[in-house]
Design an enzyme around this catalytic site. Structure first.
Site, short mmCIF file in Angstrom:
data_model
loop_
_atom_site.label_atom_id
_atom_site.label_comp_id
_atom_site.label_asym_id
_atom_site.label_seq_id
_atom_site.Cartn_x
_atom_site.Cartn_y
_atom_site.Cartn_z
N CYS A 314 -18.63 2.54 27.72
CA CYS A 314 -17.36 2.18 28.35
C CYS A 314 -17.58 1.07 29.38
O CYS A 314 -16.68 0.26 29.62
CB CYS A 314 -16.70 3.40 28.99
SG CYS A 314 -17.71 4.25 30.23
N HIS A 854 -16.66 6.91 34.53
CA HIS A 854 -16.05 6.29 33.35
C HIS A 854 -15.42 4.96 33.75
O HIS A 854 -14.86 4.82 34.83
CB HIS A 854 -14.98 7.21 32.76
CG HIS A 854 -14.28 6.63 31.57
ND1 HIS A 854 -14.92 6.37 30.38
CD2 HIS A 854 -12.98 6.24 31.39
CE1 HIS A 854 -14.06 5.85 29.51
NE2 HIS A 854 -12.88 5.76 30.11
#
Length: 913
Positions: A314, A854
């Site tokens: 990510c 994230h």
């Protein structure tokens, strides 16, 4: 899970006798020597072993080696030597059960490691020779060997492959699945051998397909090409086909007869349709080589495709989406840029990075919203930047910096860089020097990245001795801004009187976050009105013991965590060699266990147990309850401290006076005990507090620099003394309502920029060589913006890393979306530079903490004047009012150009693609 016991021969020496455990310090020495030897002989194929940090840190504490939460840096066992008071009991057998998947074990590959593990935090890596020694001394397991591999094309690096590639092999004949585990450096030939051995097949009659996302891509040809070069990803599918009845035509099985070789194309046509925001199940493949570099037209509703997460990628997806949605770059890479590829640049990647990025950008800007799997790009990244290989989370800004620099070198129009000797400013006008430096820079660096992303700042250094001024003008690609609220740190420590003249008192001081223990010592000295003939001895108290002394002035404050307990003992400065006395407290009732805070004082040439007893009596005197102050008939010393004096000492911290170390300041005995006996039940103890040798009045005290005594608190002591003053030490920094309030306080982007540009002295590790003094000096440095690029990138420094501490700041930064005016910061008076007003068009966000966080991105489609949230594969519209969050990590702005009428042009008017 059950820990397998090592066979008994691990404990036997060559002659068959049992190898007895070493002393802790001997174990430490042996392990350090073996580690140093292994580190000096790094080579591919060396074996390392994974060991649970939980067990390894227990071993470190036992041997007197502590790393404050991060036992290893890389593979080095170097650690901070600590005082013997840190030593704990001998750990039990090696226990790796907390880092392996319970109940999952491959007979050929052993137990599987948990995927969420992080080196240092969860596990450490020890060389084979170290593991063999630890196994002989402690037994245990399970055994987790891993090989060292070589990564990187240009700069070879050695890394230990902790997580080999796991591939799900699907047998087309019966649809059964089995996991194949191989090194990413294993060849496709090795894969065929392992599969055929497992299935009992003839390699000549076997085909293995790259079956990524359950789609046939290419047949893997048995060759020396590595799995990494074949772009095979962790946990992806591979498909096994076997020839039927002697035919070389492979059977696919009934259920796979209709598998498409070409990727399925998305049928989405409505951008922003809520029903298409999530849940995509088909992906474009990017592994069939680069497309033609002929100009292409942006597809209808292009730029709305997500990027598949290939295993903690990510961070890569977030940075890529921000770059792909940079209008200048999109326009450039959608055109034919083949003439600008520099394949000869030794600083570049032979054009391969630029080609891989351009190919990926074209796919993302094509029609439809089918997510793209960037396997080819990730493969190139791993080859040229091995620091981003593997399946761990990385920093999106660090990747961004590499990509911008790598794209620049791959597209550098300068094929032969001229040698240019820089000149000193020598008092010349800034404009002249700045233009000269920029020309020199452009003579060696000329690319689309320089055209749009590089600016220039002025750096001024001033020598603190001779006032020599040095001015340079340097290029920048992005600006890394500190968050002002992070420059200082509030710390609380409790100060104890080493002469028993007053009660302990906590003090809270504010210090530079990057300061050291010397700064803490000096701040506490001022706060507690330390006398000229005193000094402070800093220590950390843990579980009612002195865990370590903070005696190294240069030790960073980062070694002290917020939830720790720090004390400072006021002790006398003297040339006389004192004996330091630590007084531990033990609760006598029921089970004997430590409690309260240790006290520290000094003794001058103690001879007997009576000297120790008098010192303990003196140290406890401030705790004596009112009504229990009595004098003995034989002591009329004027140095007695009456109850009122103890109270006064508590409130007047500047009146401490040291008397002789062994002289009693009270001359009192607890009631009910004969005066010829010791006042307290005392015993001399060892470093761990286990062995105790009772002290009598006539006990002989052996000369020593440190004596540790155990004071047993009976009901009588509790009646005489108020122990509450020694309980519940405050934490260094208490997280609570105050901390929550601070988190919510917003700072502006301008205050971050001010902090970046303010004048400040260089750090001790960044000394500047003054050409006039001919010596290194701690000069003051001032930065100013001189030339701004069309695309301005701000990196908010939310992460701080050190050997001892990793931290993330969630401070909300209020940044403008429109009309960011930087005119007052630009010192150049050159009107041709144009507007200094910027518009935001992309944000790289980071959510959560370190390791398990994230990344996502907010990007604006300029033509639509609409924002979208790019969260890996999922793309959804988002309101502009929602894009300002405390997760903002990297901000992307583009210059607003003015029309001929003097008004600002809308970005969509300027950057139509």
């Amino acid at each position: 899970m059950t820990i397998p016991d090592s066979s008994s021969h691990h404990y036997m020496m060559e002659n068959g006798s049992l190898e007895l455990p070493c002393k802790p310090e001997e174990e430490k020495r042996i392990v350090q020597e073996l580690t140093d030897k292994a580190e000096a002989n790094l080579r591919e194929g060396n074996l390392y072993y994974v060991v649970s940090s939980r067990w390894f840190m227990a071993w470190q504490r036992y041997t007197g080696k502590i790393e404050d939460g991060y036992p290893f840096e890389g593979h080095s066992i170097e650690s901070q030597s600590v005082t013997p008071s840190n030593v704990e009991g001998r750990p039990g057998p090696i226990d790796n059960s907390d880092i392996v998947v319970d109940g999952v074990e491959n007979k050929d590959d052993g137990p599987q490691l948990l995927r969420t593990l992080e080196e240092g935090r969860d596990y450490v890596l020890v060389p084979q020779e170290v593991w063999e020694k630890l196994l002989k001394w402690y037994k245990g397991g399970p055994v987790l060997p891993r090989k060292m591999i070589s990564v990187g094309n240009q700069q070879k690096q050695f890394i230990v492959e902790v997580f080999p590639v796991c591939l799900r092999l699907i047998d087309s004949r019966d649809q059964r699945e089995v996991v194949i585990i191989l090194s990413k450096k294993a060849s496709v030939h090795d894969l065929y051998e392992k599969v055929c051995l497992l299935k009992g097949l003839d390699p000549e009659k076997t085909h293995i397909w790259d079956y990524f996302n359950k789609q046939k891509h290419t047949i893997l040809i048995s060759s020396n090409q590595t799995l990494e070069e074949s772009n095979l990803q962790m946990d992806q599918d591979i498909l096994l086909e076997v020839a039927v009845d002697g035919s070389h035509k492979c059977s696919t099985g009934n259920s796979l007869a209709l598998v498409q070789v070409e990727p399925i194309k998305s049928t989405s046509s409505i951008a922003g349709d809520p029903t298409m925001s999530k849940g995509h199940s088909t992906y474009q493949n990017t592994d069939d080589g680069y497309e033609s570099l002929k100009p292409v037209t942006r597809g209808d509703k292009g730029g709305l495709a997500g990027l598949q997460n290939l295993g903690n990628t990510c961070f890569m997806n977030s940075s890529l989406q921000c770059l792909v949605h940079t209008p200048h770059l999109a326009q450039y890479f959608l055109q034919d840029y083949s003439d600008e590829i520099n394949r000869q640049n030794p600083l570049g990647m032979h054009g391969e990075l630029a080609l891989a990025f351009g190919d990926l950008l074209r796919k993302l800007w094509s029609s439809g919203r089918t997510p793209v799997a960037p396997r080819a790009f990730k493969g190139k990244l791993a080859r040229f930047a091995p620091q981003f290989s593997g399946y761990n989370q990385h920093d999106s800004q660090e990747l961004l910096a590499f990509l911008l620099d790598g794209l620049h070198e791959d597209l550098n129009r300068v094929k032969q860089k001229p040698y240019i000797e820089t000149k000193d400013s020598d008092g010349r006008p800034d404009e002249e020097v700045a233009d000269e430096c920029w020309r020199y820079h452009k003579a060696r660096n000329d690319s689309i990245i320089v055209d749009i992303c590089q600016g220039q700042y002025k750096s001024t250094l001033i020598c603190p001795v001779c006032n020599k001024i040095s001015i340079t003008f340097d290029p920048f690609m992005y600006l890394s801004l500190p968050l002002p609220s992070t420059t200082t740190r509030s710390m609380t420590a409790t100060v104890f009187y080493g002469d028993g003249s007053g009660l302990p008192m906590p003090f809270t001081v504010t210090l530079p976050k990057q300061g050291c223990c010397k700064d803490l010592n000096q701040a506490l000295a001022i706060a507690c009105c330390l006398q000229d003939d005193e000094y402070l001895l800093l220590a950390e108290v843990y579980e009612h013991r002195i865990y370590r002394y903070l005696e190294v002035p240069s030790e960073p404050l980062a070694t002290i965590k917020d939830d720790e307990h720090i004390v400072a003992y006021r002790l006398p400065k003297t040339e006389t060699k004192f004996t330091k006395l630590e007084i531990w407290h033990r609760y006598q009732e029921n089970e004997r266990k430590l409690f309260l805070t240790p006290l520290v004082t000094v003794l001058e040439d103690p001879k007997s147990g009576a000297d120790v007893d008098l010192a303990v009596n003196r140290m406890l005197s401030p705790l004596r309850r009112k009504g229990f102050f009595t004098s003995t008939a034989t002591d009329t010393s004027n140095e007695n401290v009456p109850p009122s004096s103890a109270t006064e000492e508590q409130t007047n911290c500047c009146s401490s006076q040291f008397g002789p170390a062994t002289q009693s300041t009270e001359g009192v005995e607890p009631e009910g005990r004969p005066s010829k006996e010791l006042s307290f039940r005392l015993c001399i103890t060892d470093d761990q507090g286990y062995g105790c040798q009772p002290i009598t009045k006539d006990s002989s005290i052996q000369p020593s620099r440190l004596i540790k005594v155990m004071l047993d608190w009976t009901e009588k002591e509790h009646e005489l003394y108020d122990a509450s003053y020694l309980k519940d030490l405050p934490e260094v920094h208490k997280s609570g309502l105050l901390a929550k309030k601070t988190k919510q306080e917003a700072i502006s982007l301008f205050s971050c920029l001010d902090a970046f540009l303010k004048e400040e002295p260089l750090g001790p590790d960044d000394m500047w060589y003054c050409p006039r003094c001919k010596e290194h000096r701690q000069a003051s440095k001032k930065l100013d913006l001189w030339r701004l690029p069309d695309v301005l990138v701000f990196h908010l420094k939310r992460f701080s890393y050190s050997r001892w501490l990793k931290n993330k700041l969630d401070t909300f930064v209020n940044f403008p979306i429109h009309d960011l005016d930087l005119s007052k910061y630009v010192k150049s008076k050159d009107a041709s530079e144009g507007s200094h007003v910027y518009e935001l068009y992309a944000i790289s966000n980071h959510y959560g903490g370190l390791g398990g966080g994230h990344y996502s991105a907010y990007c604006k489609l300029i033509d639509e004047n609409r924002w979208y949230h790019f969260d890996d594969s999922h793309v959804s519209p988002v309101n502009e009012s929602e894009i300002k969050t405390s997760a903002a990590y990297v901000l992307f702005y583009q210059r607003v150009k003015h029309t001929s009428g003097g008004t600002a042009a809308e970005p969509s008017e300027r950057h139509s693609i």
